[in-house]
Design an enzyme around this catalytic site. Sequence first.
Site, PDB file in Angstrom:
ATOM      1  N   ASP A   1       5.035   1.513  -4.614  1.00 12.69           N
ATOM      2  CA  ASP A   1       4.252   1.144  -5.793  1.00 12.69           C
ATOM      3  C   ASP A   1       4.364  -0.369  -6.028  1.00 12.69           C
ATOM      4  OD1 ASP A   1       3.170   0.737  -8.281  1.00 12.69           O
ATOM      5  OD2 ASP A   1       4.369   2.266  -9.287  1.00 12.69           O
TER       6      ASP A   1
ATOM      7  N   THR B   1     -15.139  -4.269   3.238  1.00 10.20           N
ATOM      8  CA  THR B   1     -14.296  -3.143   3.665  1.00 10.20           C
ATOM      9  C   THR B   1     -15.136  -1.873   3.754  1.00 10.20           C
ATOM     10  OG1 THR B   1     -13.748  -2.552   1.395  1.00 10.20           O
ATOM     11  CG2 THR B   1     -12.263  -4.101   2.493  1.00 10.20           C
ATOM     12  N   LYS B   2     -14.543  -0.854   4.349  1.00 12.95           N
ATOM     13  CA  LYS B   2     -15.196   0.450   4.444  1.00 12.95           C
ATOM     14  C   LYS B   2     -15.542   0.949   3.039  1.00 12.95           C
ATOM     15  CE  LYS B   2     -13.240   4.428   5.878  1.00 12.95           C
ATOM     16  NZ  LYS B   2     -12.238   5.241   6.587  1.00 12.95           N
ATOM     17  N   PHE B   3     -14.622   0.698   2.133  1.00 14.67           N
ATOM     18  CA  PHE B   3     -14.806   1.139   0.757  1.00 14.67           C
ATOM     19  C   PHE B   3     -16.012   0.446   0.106  1.00 14.67           C
ATOM     20  CE2 PHE B   3     -14.051   1.061  -3.745  1.00 14.67           C
ATOM     21  CZ  PHE B   3     -13.652   2.356  -3.996  1.00 14.67           C
ATOM     22  N   GLU B   4     -16.112  -0.860   0.340  1.00  9.71           N
ATOM     23  CA  GLU B   4     -17.244  -1.592  -0.244  1.00  9.71           C
ATOM     24  C   GLU B   4     -18.570  -1.166   0.388  1.00  9.71           C
ATOM     25  OE1 GLU B   4     -16.971  -5.865  -0.083  1.00  9.71           O
ATOM     26  OE2 GLU B   4     -18.737  -6.115  -1.347  1.00  9.71           O
TER      27      GLU B   4
ATOM     28  N   GLU C   1       0.878  -1.190   0.000  1.00 13.96           N
ATOM     29  CA  GLU C   1       0.000   0.000   0.000  1.00 13.96           C
ATOM     30  C   GLU C   1       0.905   1.227   0.000  1.00 13.96           C
ATOM     31  OE1 GLU C   1      -2.383   2.275  -0.365  1.00 13.96           O
ATOM     32  OE2 GLU C   1      -3.871   0.723  -0.073  1.00 13.96           O
TER      33      GLU C   1
ATOM     34  N   ASP D   1     -16.167  -2.341  -8.113  1.00  6.98           N
ATOM     35  CA  ASP D   1     -17.561  -1.904  -8.182  1.00  6.98           C
ATOM     36  C   ASP D   1     -17.767  -0.987  -9.393  1.00  6.98           C
ATOM     37  OD1 ASP D   1     -16.202   0.302  -7.311  1.00  6.98           O
ATOM     38  OD2 ASP D   1     -17.607   0.830  -5.707  1.00  6.98           O
TER      39      ASP D   1
ATOM     40  N   LYS E   1     -12.436   8.516 -15.507  1.00 11.77           N
ATOM     41  CA  LYS E   1     -12.431   9.449 -16.651  1.00 11.77           C
ATOM     42  C   LYS E   1     -11.574   8.860 -17.763  1.00 11.77           C
ATOM     43  CE  LYS E   1     -12.973  13.693 -14.055  1.00 11.77           C
ATOM     44  NZ  LYS E   1     -12.246  14.774 -13.413  1.00 11.77           N
TER      45      LYS E   1
ATOM     46  N   ASP F   1      -8.275   1.518  -7.633  1.00 15.35           N
ATOM     47  CA  ASP F   1      -8.804   2.829  -8.060  1.00 15.35           C
ATOM     48  C   ASP F   1      -9.298   2.728  -9.498  1.00 15.35           C
ATOM     49  OD1 ASP F   1      -8.029   4.506  -5.685  1.00 15.35           O
ATOM     50  OD2 ASP F   1      -6.085   3.668  -6.208  1.00 15.35           O
TER      51      ASP F   1
HETATM   52  C1  LIG Z   1     -10.021   2.342  -3.793  1.00 22.21           C
HETATM   53  S1  LIG Z   1      -8.837   1.862  -2.617  1.00 22.21           S
HETATM   54  C2  LIG Z   1      -9.408   0.260  -2.092  1.00 22.21           C
HETATM   55  C3  LIG Z   1      -8.775  -0.179  -0.812  1.00 22.21           C
HETATM   56  C4  LIG Z   1      -9.164  -1.577  -0.288  1.00 22.21           C
HETATM   57  N1  LIG Z   1      -8.711  -2.628  -1.180  1.00 22.21           N
HETATM   58  C5  LIG Z   1     -10.640  -1.709  -0.010  1.00 22.21           C
HETATM   59  O1  LIG Z   1     -11.295  -2.526  -0.640  1.00 22.21           O
HETATM   60  O2  LIG Z   1     -11.144  -0.966   0.855  1.00 22.21           O
HETATM   61  C6  LIG Z   1      -7.418   1.461  -3.634  1.00 22.21           C
HETATM   62  C7  LIG Z   1      -6.117   1.450  -2.847  1.00 22.21           C
HETATM   63  O3  LIG Z   1      -5.070   0.973  -3.689  1.00 22.21           O
HETATM   64  C8  LIG Z   1      -3.882   1.693  -3.367  1.00 22.21           C
HETATM   65  N2  LIG Z   1      -3.005   1.607  -4.553  1.00 22.21           N
HETATM   66  C9  LIG Z   1      -3.300   2.034  -5.804  1.00 22.21           C
HETATM   67  N3  LIG Z   1      -2.291   1.776  -6.641  1.00 22.21           N
HETATM   68  C10 LIG Z   1      -1.327   1.156  -5.910  1.00 22.21           C
HETATM   69  C11 LIG Z   1      -0.039   0.656  -6.223  1.00 22.21           C
HETATM   70  N4  LIG Z   1       0.462   0.723  -7.472  1.00 22.21           N
HETATM   71  N5  LIG Z   1       0.691   0.112  -5.247  1.00 22.21           N
HETATM   72  C12 LIG Z   1       0.204   0.042  -3.972  1.00 22.21           C
HETATM   73  N6  LIG Z   1      -1.022   0.491  -3.613  1.00 22.21           N
HETATM   74  C13 LIG Z   1      -1.774   1.045  -4.578  1.00 22.21           C
HETATM   75  C14 LIG Z   1      -4.360   3.088  -3.026  1.00 22.21           C
HETATM   76  O4  LIG Z   1      -3.449   3.770  -2.190  1.00 22.21           O
HETATM   77  C15 LIG Z   1      -5.688   2.808  -2.319  1.00 22.21           C
HETATM   78  O5  LIG Z   1      -5.534   2.731  -0.934  1.00 22.21           O
END
Ligand SMILES: C[S@@+](CC[C@H](N)C(=O)[O-])C[C@H]1O[C@@H](n2cnc3c(N)ncnc32)[C@H](O)[C@@H]1O
Length: 229
Positions: free
Chosen positions: A112, A208-211, A85, A171, A139, A135
């Site tokens: 990354d 998750t909170k996001f879901e 993360e 989603d 767009k 993510d």
């Molecule tokens: C929309 S959130 C979803 C988080 C979690 N999986 C959930 O379901 O609640 C996407 C996460 O992926 C992380 N992320 C995106 N690209 C990444 C990368 N290349 N390496 C590590 N983390 C990444 C972002 O920081 C973010 O916290």
Amino acid sequence: MTEDIPFKRKIRSFVRRSGRMTASQKRGLEELWPLFGIEFRDSILDFTTVFGRAAPTNIEIGFGMAENLIAVAKARPDENFIGIEVHDPGIGNALNQIEEFNLSNIRVIKHDAVEVLKRQISPHSLNSVCIFFPDPWHKNKHQKRRLINAEFADLLATKIKKDGHIYLATDWQDYAEQMLNVLNNNSHFNNLSEHNAYCERIEFRSLTKFEKRGQRLGHGVWELIFQRT
Ligand SMILES: C[S@@+](CC[C@H](N)C(=O)[O-])C[C@H]1O[C@@H](n2cnc3c(N)ncnc32)[C@H](O)[C@@H]1O
């Protein structure tokens, strides 16, 4: 006169946000990182050394607030889990819970995931890779930032062992279609769904909170499971 050296800017799947941290997340990050964090380096990790044992090793990319990472590691103590993360509050949260639940089978990398996979993970060493709600970059002009594309699928194919799995959930329908298209067209993976499309809810995946937020907004969820051939 010196020649201009062309500089290729990397397209990343995230933007680093400073993100407000609670005092507890901050403490977790500062005090527990030395115990459970793995620094990003350009050298291959030896999982047996990292975890002090040989066990199937799984990665979750973009674990957010770590709800799933922690739950799965608790449920499967005989396996190792590496969470990747870039978001500090989530990393602080993960570290606090690793300590709270005394979990010796999790390590965290703050970098990354594309570079981590390329530089730190040895070929065909992973039991599975999970990516839940990456993510969506909805767009058109941002879609090149999406993590799951053909090049990334090839990278996963070099790191996952034979019969290992990729678990995905999103989603965002348009991204789900992209995931399906990319992986159905990658000869190194088999789609494990009945009709070469989406699966039922991945049985171990935590809410998750996001879901939950997506559920409140009436979003659907698309889930995919692929197996390395
Ligand atoms: C929309 S959130 C979803 C988080 C979690 N999986 C959930 O379901 O609640 C996407 C996460 O992926 C992380 N992320 C995106 N690209 C990444 C990368 N290349 N390496 C590590 N983390 C990444 C972002 O920081 C973010 O916290």
